[in-house]
Scaffold this motif. Structure first.
Motif, PDB file in Angstrom:
ATOM      1  N   GLN A  84       0.822  -1.205   0.000  1.00 47.75           N
ATOM      2  CA  GLN A  84       0.000   0.000   0.000  1.00 47.75           C
ATOM      3  C   GLN A  84       0.860   1.261   0.000  1.00 47.75           C
ATOM      4  N   LYS A  87       2.451   1.699  -3.429  1.00 46.72           N
ATOM      5  CA  LYS A  87       1.461   2.057  -4.447  1.00 46.72           C
ATOM      6  C   LYS A  87       0.936   3.477  -4.266  1.00 46.72           C
ATOM      7  N   LYS A  88       0.452   3.753  -3.059  1.00 45.63           N
ATOM      8  CA  LYS A  88      -0.266   5.010  -2.836  1.00 45.63           C
ATOM      9  C   LYS A  88       0.649   6.199  -2.599  1.00 45.63           C
ATOM     10  N   ARG A  89       1.777   5.970  -1.921  1.00 42.12           N
ATOM     11  CA  ARG A  89       2.659   7.097  -1.616  1.00 42.12           C
ATOM     12  C   ARG A  89       3.696   7.352  -2.709  1.00 42.12           C
ATOM     13  N   GLY A  91       3.624   5.695  -5.943  1.00 47.37           N
ATOM     14  CA  GLY A  91       3.126   5.495  -7.294  1.00 47.37           C
ATOM     15  C   GLY A  91       3.727   4.325  -8.048  1.00 47.37           C
ATOM     16  N   GLY A 112      -5.993  -2.838  -2.596  1.00 47.28           N
ATOM     17  CA  GLY A 112      -5.061  -2.141  -3.482  1.00 47.28           C
ATOM     18  C   GLY A 112      -3.854  -2.900  -3.964  1.00 47.28           C
TER      19      GLY A 112
END
Length: 219
Positions: A84, A87-89, A91, A112
């Motif tokens: 996570q 992915k989220k922080r 990219g 995710g």
């Protein structure tokens, strides 16, 4: 391609070793100092003694520039959080998590993780297939999936623009059948040059597709 592997146990070690053998650049994050030392000495690859769920460890491993991120610790929660963050922080386009409890597969996907995997032996192949898919368009499977007819598009600003086929060290198990350049169809020979924007039709055994991309320098 650059791959960060969180977890240096048996699965992480096997994965890093396999990726290295296939010409990739694995970077391992592991909490156990002895395991870190073993991986660094045996595989001669970068290893960070740290926690893959912390920003410091991820940034030290160069998470901003990795092509794939894999977390294969024995704890599903750790694997989820690490993926996570990547992915989220940062990219990262492709995240893969080992799922120790099969009941968590759907949860991982919903939260995710791009590819939750419970069969550890298939992780290396999955990573390569997911990364290659952006460059290779698989058109037809041959002989029950043993080989594939695929289209490979040469990218813009190609580093080997104008290079002749004879100067590429292509795998013996791959054959370039044709080249489409604009509206022209070319049946290639050894002195045929490859240019940006070309579309190559190739027949190749599946296990050699990534080697083909490596030889063409379009990973």
């Amino acid at each position: 391609m650059n791959v960060i592997v969180v977890g240096g146990g048996k699965v992480g070690y096997y994965l890093a070793e396999t990726l290295l053998e296939h010409g990739h650049k694995p970077f391992v994050i592991e909490t156990d100092k002895e395991i870190c030392r073993k991986i660094a000495n045996n595989l001669d690859i970068p290893v960070i003694n740290g926690d893959g769920t912390t920003l410091g460890a991820l940034e030290s491993a160069g998470v901003e520039h990795c092509d794939a991120f894999v977390s294969v610790t024995g704890q599903d929660q750790v694997n989820l959080i690490a993926c996570q963050l990547a992915k989220k922080r940062y990219g990262v386009e492709r995240t893969v998590a080992r799922v120790n409890n099969p009941k968590n597969l759907k949860v991982m996907k919903r939260l995710g993780v791009d590819i939750p995997v419970s069969s550890t032996d298939s992780i290396a192949r999955l990573i390569e297939r997911e990364i290659d898919v952006a460059t290779i368009k698989r058109l037809l499977s041959i002989n029950r999936g043993e080989a594939t007819i695929s289209e490979v598009e040469i990218p813009k600003n190609y580093s080997r623009n104008g290079t002749s086929l004879m100067d590429f060290n292509l795998p013996n198990e791959c054959v370039i059948v044709s080249i489409t350049r604009g509206d022209s169809l070319i049946i290639p020979r050894g002195n045929t040059q490859i240019f940006s924007g070309d579309k190559l039709i190739v027949i190749c055994r599946n296990e050699y597709l990534h080697q083909l991309l490596h030889a063409l320098r379009i990973e």
